[in-house]
Motif scaffolding. Structure first.
Motif, short mmCIF file in Angstrom:
data_model
loop_
_atom_site.label_atom_id
_atom_site.label_comp_id
_atom_site.label_asym_id
_atom_site.label_seq_id
_atom_site.Cartn_x
_atom_site.Cartn_y
_atom_site.Cartn_z
N GLY A 131 0.80 -1.22 0.00
CA GLY A 131 0.00 0.00 0.00
C GLY A 131 0.83 1.26 0.00
O GLY A 131 0.36 2.33 -0.44
N LEU A 132 2.06 1.16 0.49
CA LEU A 132 2.93 2.33 0.55
C LEU A 132 3.64 2.60 -0.77
O LEU A 132 4.20 3.68 -0.97
N ALA A 133 3.64 1.63 -1.67
CA ALA A 133 4.46 1.70 -2.87
C ALA A 133 3.93 2.69 -3.91
O ALA A 133 4.61 2.98 -4.89
N ALA A 134 2.73 3.22 -3.72
CA ALA A 134 2.21 4.27 -4.59
C ALA A 134 1.58 5.36 -3.74
O ALA A 134 1.04 5.08 -2.68
N TYR A 135 1.71 6.61 -4.19
CA TYR A 135 1.14 7.78 -3.52
C TYR A 135 1.85 8.14 -2.22
O TYR A 135 1.26 8.73 -1.32
N GLY A 136 3.13 7.80 -2.13
CA GLY A 136 3.95 8.25 -1.02
C GLY A 136 3.98 7.30 0.16
O GLY A 136 2.99 6.67 0.49
N HIS A 137 5.15 7.23 0.79
CA HIS A 137 5.31 6.42 1.99
C HIS A 137 5.02 7.25 3.25
O HIS A 137 4.66 6.68 4.27
#
Length: 428
Positions: free
Chosen positions: A398-404
């Motif tokens: 879930g973190l791999a797109a739209y920022g960590h």
């Protein structure tokens, strides 16, 4: 006013623009001597959608990592991916006791993103998947499995998986304590994906980029949105006017709160006039090529290490998450309006070699005092970070797109401020 006193004034000045605050010194005869101009300034950050070729690779790498951690939380993973027309290559060093069907995982990610139609030029069902996996180097493994301090006879510790420095940043511009430009760029990119997937704007395709320019006032506060750029892949039969109208009404105006967009805000929507060829067909993709998108949009510093595909013994990842949590804690505690935290490690050594705090002049106490308190309150050894932030879980896809960073929507532990009171108490 006494002569020599510094005062803020709106005194006319040919070099000043509307809205500038001029700091002047009042002389004995009542004349003004300009000392400085606190000018408004612009700052820009970009984001990309989950269908961007680099982000496809990040999501593949983190999906492989999550699949492994689900079965083997102690696995060592350093997974990379590339993508080009009709082909994905997954490679790296993985040491694990479990089996994961990597090609199946790759195809699942690509399909979820939306590349499941041959008309897009890249499809989960037809692309080739090549894997080239080796084990972690034993020279690295021996320093990670048992740190220098442990080998010297002290408590058994996990050592840092590499040398390097990591940065965390936080500011009071948004509820998530993230910089406004990157936060809004992410929201635009997520909104592009949402209206594509739910059919609100059916002619959109997966690839896209967003960019937001924020105007700051003389005190460094967000004043307005100066420019919004959205480039989105689309069906070849739709007109430019249809794209502009849909993106402005269904994406841009849904993201920004009332009053931030004004009559002077500039919009650039698919400024080349056509974006039909996209994804891995339009450009090759590579893991770790969007590290600024993944963090703070260029505001603050970056240590250079990427995140996706790396298990938490790699301090590029766990150290950066910890630094973010510390910076967020500093701002949430009211110690500064802006805070940057640097942590540095040596490979195979558990304790960081340095911890530094920079409040950019917004701090209420000296930065050195805050840094000392941070070192007292936060255990920054990699093993402690993994345990405290619960990083051996499959949380990374879930973190791999739209920022960590700033991902309160995912409930990740490093976005939760739990040591604010302890930090305040430790300030000397």
């Amino acid at each position: 006013m006494k002569p020599g006193n510094l005062q803020k004034s709106k005194v006319p000045n040919p070099e000043a623009k509307a809205g500038d605050e001029i700091i002047c010194s009042v002389l004995s005869d009542g004349a003004f001597l300009r000392s400085d101009i606190m000018q408004r300034r612009l700052f820009t950050s970009e984001s990309v959608t989950e269908g961007h070729p680099d982000k496809i690779c990040d999501q593949i790498a983190d999906a492989v990592l999550d699949e492994i951690l689900e079965k083997d939380p102690a696995a060592r993973v350093a997974c990379e991916a590339t993508a080009t027309t009709g082909l994905v290559n997954v490679f790296g060093e993985i040491t694990t006791s479990c089996y994961v069907d990597i090609p199946k995982t790759v195809r699942r990610v690509i399909s979820r993103i939306g590349y499941n139609d041959l008309a897009y030029g890249f499809s989960a069902d037809t692309c080739g998947v090549v894997t080239s996996i080796d084990e972690q180097s034993p020279d690295i493994a021996m320093g990670v499995s048992e740190a220098l301090e442990g080998r010297a006879g002290s408590e058994h510790l996990i050592g840092a998986g590499d040398q390097g420095m990591m940065f965390g940043f936080a500011c009071d511009e948004t509820p998530e304590l993230m910089p406004m430009p990157i936060q809004k760029a992410h929201e635009l990119a997520k909104r592009l994906a949402k209206v594509r997937k739910d059919g609100t704007v059916p002619f959109l395709r997966p690839d896209g980029k967003t960019q937001v320019t924020v105007e700051y006032d003389g005190e460094g506060r967000v004043a307005r949105i100066d420019t919004v750029v959205v480039s989105t892949q689309h069906d070849g039969n739709v007109s430019q006017s249809e794209i502009v109208e849909a993106v402005k009404s269904e994406v841009i105006e849904k993201v920004f709160p009332y009053g931030m967009l004004d009559a002077e805000t500039k919009y650039y929507i698919n400024p080349t006039g056509r974006f039909v060829i996209g994804g891995p067909v339009g450009d090759s993709g590579l893991t770790g090529r969007k590290i600024i998108v993944d963090t703070y949009g260029g505001m603050g510093s970056h240590g250079g290490g990427s995140f996706s595909g790396k298990d938490p013994t790699k301090v590029d990842r766990s150290g950066a998450y910890a630094a973010r949590n510390i910076a967020k804690t500093i701002v949430a505690a009211g110690l500064a309006r802006r805070a940057q935290v640097q942590i540095a490690y040596a490979i195979g050594v558990a304790s960081p070699v340095s911890v530094t705090v920079d409040s950019f002049g917004t701090g209420k106490v000296p930065d050195e005092a805050v840094a000392a308190a941070v070192s007292e309150v936060f255990d920054l050894r990699p093993g402690a970070l993994i345990d405290y932030y619960d990083l051996r879980k499959p949380i990374y896809s879930g973190l791999a797109a739209y920022g960590h960073m700033g991902r309160e929507d995912l409930g990740v532990s490093f976005e939760k401020v739990t040591k604010k009171d302890a930090l305040l108490k430790a300030i000397k």
